[in-house]
Design a protein around this motif. Structure first.
Motif, PDB file in Angstrom:
ATOM      1  N   GLN A 110       0.821  -1.197   0.000  1.00  0.00           N
ATOM      2  CA  GLN A 110       0.000   0.000   0.000  1.00  0.00           C
ATOM      3  C   GLN A 110       0.858   1.251   0.000  1.00  0.00           C
ATOM      4  N   LYS A 111       2.030   1.191   0.683  1.00  0.00           N
ATOM      5  CA  LYS A 111       2.920   2.342   0.701  1.00  0.00           C
ATOM      6  C   LYS A 111       3.485   2.588  -0.692  1.00  0.00           C
ATOM      7  N   ASN A 112       3.850   1.534  -1.404  1.00  0.00           N
ATOM      8  CA  ASN A 112       4.375   1.680  -2.767  1.00  0.00           C
ATOM      9  C   ASN A 112       3.307   2.245  -3.703  1.00  0.00           C
ATOM     10  N   GLU A 113       2.092   1.754  -3.564  1.00  0.00           N
ATOM     11  CA  GLU A 113       1.004   2.244  -4.404  1.00  0.00           C
ATOM     12  C   GLU A 113       0.706   3.699  -4.099  1.00  0.00           C
ATOM     13  N   ALA A 114       0.716   4.082  -2.830  1.00  0.00           N
ATOM     14  CA  ALA A 114       0.474   5.477  -2.448  1.00  0.00           C
ATOM     15  C   ALA A 114       1.590   6.369  -2.985  1.00  0.00           C
ATOM     16  N   ALA A 115       2.826   5.908  -2.912  1.00  0.00           N
ATOM     17  CA  ALA A 115       3.957   6.694  -3.423  1.00  0.00           C
ATOM     18  C   ALA A 115       3.863   6.843  -4.941  1.00  0.00           C
ATOM     19  N   LEU A 116       3.506   5.744  -5.616  1.00  0.00           N
ATOM     20  CA  LEU A 116       3.335   5.817  -7.070  1.00  0.00           C
ATOM     21  C   LEU A 116       2.213   6.778  -7.457  1.00  0.00           C
ATOM     22  N   GLU A 117       1.136   6.730  -6.693  1.00  0.00           N
ATOM     23  CA  GLU A 117      -0.003   7.624  -6.969  1.00  0.00           C
ATOM     24  C   GLU A 117       0.392   9.085  -6.775  1.00  0.00           C
ATOM     25  N   ARG A 118       1.154   9.389  -5.701  1.00  0.00           N
ATOM     26  CA  ARG A 118       1.626  10.763  -5.472  1.00  0.00           C
ATOM     27  C   ARG A 118       2.546  11.204  -6.607  1.00  0.00           C
ATOM     28  N   ASN A 119       3.442  10.324  -7.014  1.00  0.00           N
ATOM     29  CA  ASN A 119       4.362  10.645  -8.105  1.00  0.00           C
ATOM     30  C   ASN A 119       3.600  10.891  -9.408  1.00  0.00           C
TER      31      ASN A 119
END
Length: 176
Positions: free
Chosen positions: A2-11
């Motif tokens: 979920q952290k990776n997905e959230a970071a990708l979404e922010r990027n």
């Protein structure tokens, strides 16, 4: 995950925002460039129209001079577009136009004379589209060796101009 997905979404969101700003700034720059380049063309077209009006006024003065028996000066009146009391024409301005022996508007042969001719023919300030119209006088003897070639040049700082040959009544169209 979920952290990776959230970071990708922010990027991804940041990338889209940057892309939108870059596209907006590019379109703004293109629009400003277009306006800047077309303003010179608009001024040139305005000067062409002004030269046509000047030429028509010179020719009208010549024909009036002929019709009135070739006087030294003409009296030209301007009338309001609306009728006054008693449905009569209302004179808004009356002006005298000095004429040469050949029947063309002429005054003293210097820059001040060229300014007077502008005022006699057009009747408004030396200005076009917010720019000052610059006036030059050229003595015919210094140009061609013939005094009949005296010229008044009306120009913009951008370089476009038209000329009036005082002794011939010719208005030479825009040059650049």
């Amino acid at each position: 995950m979920q952290k990776n997905e959230a970071a990708l979404e922010r990027n991804r969101s940041l990338f889209i925002n940057i892309l939108v700003v870059v596209v907006f700034l590019s379109l703004t720059a293109v629009f400003i460039h277009y306006l800047y380049n077309s303003s010179a063309d608009i001024r040139r077209l305005s000067l062409e129209k002004l030269a046509d009006t000047f030429s028509a006024s010179v020719n009208n003065a010549h024909w009036q001079w002929q019709a009135e028996g070739r006087p030294e000066k003409l009296m030209v009146s301007t009338y309001s577009s609306q009728l006054g009391e008693g449905k009569k024409l209302v004179e808004t301005k009356s002006q005298s136009i000095l004429m040469s022996v050949q029947g063309w508007p002429k005054t003293e042969t210097n820059v001040n004379g060229c300014i007077k001719i502008w005022n006699m023919m057009l009747g408004f300030p030396l200005e076009l589209e917010g720019l000052e119209v610059l006036v030059d006088y050229y003595d015919g003897k210094s140009i061609t060796g013939n005094s009949i070639d005296e010229i008044c040049r009306y120009r913009l700082s951008s370089g476009a101009y038209f000329e009036y040959k005082m002794n011939l009544g010719q208005v030479l169209q825009i040059k650049n």
